[in-house]
Scaffold this motif. Sequence first.
Motif, PDB file in Angstrom:
ATOM      1  N   SER A 157       1.045  -5.927   9.689  1.00  0.00           N
ATOM      2  CA  SER A 157       1.378  -7.169   8.977  1.00  0.00           C
ATOM      3  C   SER A 157       0.509  -7.358   7.739  1.00  0.00           C
ATOM      4  CB  SER A 157       1.230  -8.364   9.921  1.00  0.00           C
ATOM      5  OG  SER A 157      -0.145  -8.599  10.222  1.00  0.00           O
ATOM      6  N   LEU A 158      -0.646  -6.679   7.714  1.00  0.00           N
ATOM      7  CA  LEU A 158      -1.573  -6.794   6.580  1.00  0.00           C
ATOM      8  C   LEU A 158      -1.433  -5.627   5.595  1.00  0.00           C
ATOM      9  CD1 LEU A 158      -4.670  -7.829   8.714  1.00  0.00           C
ATOM     10  CD2 LEU A 158      -3.423  -9.329   7.156  1.00  0.00           C
ATOM     11  N   LEU A 159      -0.478  -4.727   5.862  1.00  0.00           N
ATOM     12  CA  LEU A 159      -0.331  -3.510   5.053  1.00  0.00           C
ATOM     13  C   LEU A 159      -0.246  -3.780   3.548  1.00  0.00           C
ATOM     14  CD1 LEU A 159      -0.259  -0.528   5.889  1.00  0.00           C
ATOM     15  CD2 LEU A 159       2.231  -0.609   5.719  1.00  0.00           C
ATOM     16  N   PRO A 160       0.475  -4.848   3.081  1.00  0.00           N
ATOM     17  CA  PRO A 160       0.543  -5.089   1.623  1.00  0.00           C
ATOM     18  C   PRO A 160      -0.823  -5.341   0.987  1.00  0.00           C
ATOM     19  CG  PRO A 160       2.257  -6.320   2.776  1.00  0.00           C
ATOM     20  CD  PRO A 160       1.335  -5.792   3.827  1.00  0.00           C
ATOM     21  N   LEU A 161      -1.813  -5.743   1.799  1.00  0.00           N
ATOM     22  CA  LEU A 161      -3.142  -6.059   1.250  1.00  0.00           C
ATOM     23  C   LEU A 161      -4.043  -4.830   1.137  1.00  0.00           C
ATOM     24  CD1 LEU A 161      -3.818  -9.317   3.301  1.00  0.00           C
ATOM     25  CD2 LEU A 161      -2.900  -9.146   0.982  1.00  0.00           C
ATOM     26  N   TYR A 162      -3.635  -3.717   1.736  1.00  0.00           N
ATOM     27  CA  TYR A 162      -4.477  -2.525   1.740  1.00  0.00           C
ATOM     28  C   TYR A 162      -4.297  -1.713   0.465  1.00  0.00           C
ATOM     29  CZ  TYR A 162      -4.947  -3.396   6.790  1.00  0.00           C
ATOM     30  OH  TYR A 162      -5.199  -3.952   8.010  1.00  0.00           O
ATOM     31  N   SER A 163      -5.335  -0.923   0.150  1.00  0.00           N
ATOM     32  CA  SER A 163      -5.238   0.027  -0.957  1.00  0.00           C
ATOM     33  C   SER A 163      -4.339   1.190  -0.529  1.00  0.00           C
ATOM     34  CB  SER A 163      -6.625   0.558  -1.313  1.00  0.00           C
ATOM     35  OG  SER A 163      -7.109   1.403  -0.264  1.00  0.00           O
ATOM     36  N   ALA A 164      -4.029   2.084  -1.467  1.00  0.00           N
ATOM     37  CA  ALA A 164      -3.164   3.232  -1.164  1.00  0.00           C
ATOM     38  C   ALA A 164      -3.757   4.093  -0.049  1.00  0.00           C
ATOM     39  CB  ALA A 164      -2.949   4.066  -2.421  1.00  0.00           C
ATOM     40  N   PRO A 166     -11.096  11.252  -0.477  1.00  0.00           N
ATOM     41  CA  PRO A 166     -10.357  12.428  -0.968  1.00  0.00           C
ATOM     42  C   PRO A 166      -9.975  13.417   0.131  1.00  0.00           C
ATOM     43  CG  PRO A 166     -12.233  11.943  -2.375  1.00  0.00           C
ATOM     44  CD  PRO A 166     -12.367  11.050  -1.188  1.00  0.00           C
ATOM     45  N   GLN A 167     -10.796  13.488   1.200  1.00  0.00           N
ATOM     46  CA  GLN A 167     -10.522  14.473   2.251  1.00  0.00           C
ATOM     47  C   GLN A 167      -9.528  13.974   3.296  1.00  0.00           C
ATOM     48  OE1 GLN A 167     -14.010  16.891   3.616  1.00  0.00           O
ATOM     49  NE2 GLN A 167     -15.171  15.453   2.371  1.00  0.00           N
ATOM     50  N   LEU A 168      -9.102  12.715   3.176  1.00  0.00           N
ATOM     51  CA  LEU A 168      -8.121  12.194   4.122  1.00  0.00           C
ATOM     52  C   LEU A 168      -6.828  13.005   4.049  1.00  0.00           C
ATOM     53  CD1 LEU A 168      -7.246  10.084   6.199  1.00  0.00           C
ATOM     54  CD2 LEU A 168      -6.598   8.578   4.302  1.00  0.00           C
ATOM     55  N   GLU A 169      -6.500  13.517   2.881  1.00  0.00           N
ATOM     56  CA  GLU A 169      -5.311  14.361   2.733  1.00  0.00           C
ATOM     57  C   GLU A 169      -5.395  15.575   3.664  1.00  0.00           C
ATOM     58  OE1 GLU A 169      -2.821  16.818  -0.717  1.00  0.00           O
ATOM     59  OE2 GLU A 169      -4.831  16.040  -1.140  1.00  0.00           O
ATOM     60  N   GLY A 170      -6.592  16.182   3.719  1.00  0.00           N
ATOM     61  CA  GLY A 170      -6.774  17.339   4.599  1.00  0.00           C
ATOM     62  C   GLY A 170      -6.623  16.968   6.065  1.00  0.00           C
ATOM     63  N   ILE A 171      -7.166  15.798   6.439  1.00  0.00           N
ATOM     64  CA  ILE A 171      -7.058  15.324   7.826  1.00  0.00           C
ATOM     65  C   ILE A 171      -5.590  15.143   8.202  1.00  0.00           C
ATOM     66  CG2 ILE A 171      -7.596  13.445   9.409  1.00  0.00           C
ATOM     67  CD1 ILE A 171     -10.074  15.003   8.650  1.00  0.00           C
ATOM     68  N   ILE A 172      -4.830  14.512   7.298  1.00  0.00           N
ATOM     69  CA  ILE A 172      -3.406  14.287   7.566  1.00  0.00           C
ATOM     70  C   ILE A 172      -2.684  15.619   7.705  1.00  0.00           C
ATOM     71  CG2 ILE A 172      -1.256  13.333   6.635  1.00  0.00           C
ATOM     72  CD1 ILE A 172      -3.039  11.244   5.142  1.00  0.00           C
ATOM     73  N   GLY A 192      -6.384   9.204  -2.892  1.00  0.00           N
ATOM     74  CA  GLY A 192      -7.591  10.014  -2.967  1.00  0.00           C
ATOM     75  C   GLY A 192      -8.793   9.350  -3.600  1.00  0.00           C
ATOM     76  N   ARG A 193      -8.689   8.070  -3.947  1.00  0.00           N
ATOM     77  CA  ARG A 193      -9.822   7.399  -4.598  1.00  0.00           C
ATOM     78  C   ARG A 193     -10.923   7.047  -3.601  1.00  0.00           C
ATOM     79  NH1 ARG A 193      -7.261   3.186  -9.089  1.00  0.00           N
ATOM     80  NH2 ARG A 193      -6.116   4.759 -10.291  1.00  0.00           N
ATOM     81  N   GLN A 194     -10.528   6.597  -2.401  1.00  0.00           N
ATOM     82  CA  GLN A 194     -11.538   6.209  -1.406  1.00  0.00           C
ATOM     83  C   GLN A 194     -11.999   7.400  -0.570  1.00  0.00           C
ATOM     84  OE1 GLN A 194      -9.076   2.443  -0.344  1.00  0.00           O
ATOM     85  NE2 GLN A 194     -10.981   2.221   0.772  1.00  0.00           N
TER      86      GLN A 194
END
Length: 391
Positions: free
Chosen positions: A110-117, A157-163, A153-155
């Motif tokens: 429900s809070l998704l619109p408030l989050y960053s990319a 960058p390695q989250l892409e690798g985790i996904i 990737g701003r916050q």
Amino acid sequence: MSRAFLSYAENGQKTLRKEDFIRFLDFYDISFNFDSSITNEIHNLLDEMVSAFIYRNQSYGNEVVKRVVQNEEKYKYSLGCIYLSLINIFPIDPERTMRERTRLFDEAESLLPLYSADEKALFTFVKAYELGKQEKYDLSISLYYEALNYFEGRQWPQLEGIIKVNLGTILTTTVSYFEGYKITNEALDIFVRRSNYVRALICQSNIASYLTQMQCYGPSEEISNKILLSKETFSNPLIYTCAIRVKLMTLTLSEKFYEAIQFAQTHQYPFPNGFISNFCLIPYCYYRTGQFEECLSEIKKLSKEKPTADDKALFSLLKAIIRQDKPGVEKEKKRMEKICCRQYNWPMLKILYQLLIYYYTDIEDKDMLIDSYAKQAMVFSHKLPLPDLQN
């Protein structure tokens, strides 16, 4: 305030003015802190938690969770509640009930619109991971790709690798080992560029496993050996446990049975929570080398741990073969087929048909031998030999 507006506000489609929000707080006698420093504080904790996860620093991650719990009331009644909802679903707590997990996911969504990319990518990744654990593979894959679309990737960058490494695991279950292999190599490149060698080693272990399932035994064994040689440099035991499991499977599928037995003897380790993993293959290796007593002895020893359903089925099949109990062999074969097909357990299906081809060749049963070769070919093509059990 109209009912329509209130409904829009409740569903995140419109935003309350601050003065209206304060009126609600006053009416329900809720103490709320608008201090932005509290929001920054919990946002930093979220960053620390994700960083600990990315670098597999579990002890530090646990410390961050403790700090969140200690200040939960403060965060709950401030604008920090936005990030508290995201922290509550990450990492996943296996002790939470399905109902509780569903509530927490709904609250964060429900809070998704408030989050960053990147925060949207993190939320979607955790949801995809959860669905994968529930074996809802199609939904899980769809959400993993959605997470990659959110990712900036701003916050982190390695989250892409985790996904990508987690997506690779699901792709190997339902699509193909080659697709999983490709996307895991992309994850490996990300972690190498960021000097995250622990995650890079995990990627290499997965790649070795996928190569084994694609019958590329030489390259797989080479990667596993390199991982095991790096043990003196990196101390994370999980990495080497995985490498041992992969090499045992590689040696068995490539029919290096004596080497597999010797490797298992020189790489003994305590079974965490009784999980014997690919050590279940050692009785089979003893059988293939003609050491029937050793096979039965190893089954007896491993059965004292907590073998899974497919492990038990393999053990029962081996015992029926050694007893020369043909009806028992057919019964246990069908049981193991059903278990492994329901689990999408491709590696154990390959072991099963390798064993059956050897057995039916030995007893000269041509019809069953042809059937086993046909089913083995299906497994090599990533098709379940019992398609009616896919759903």
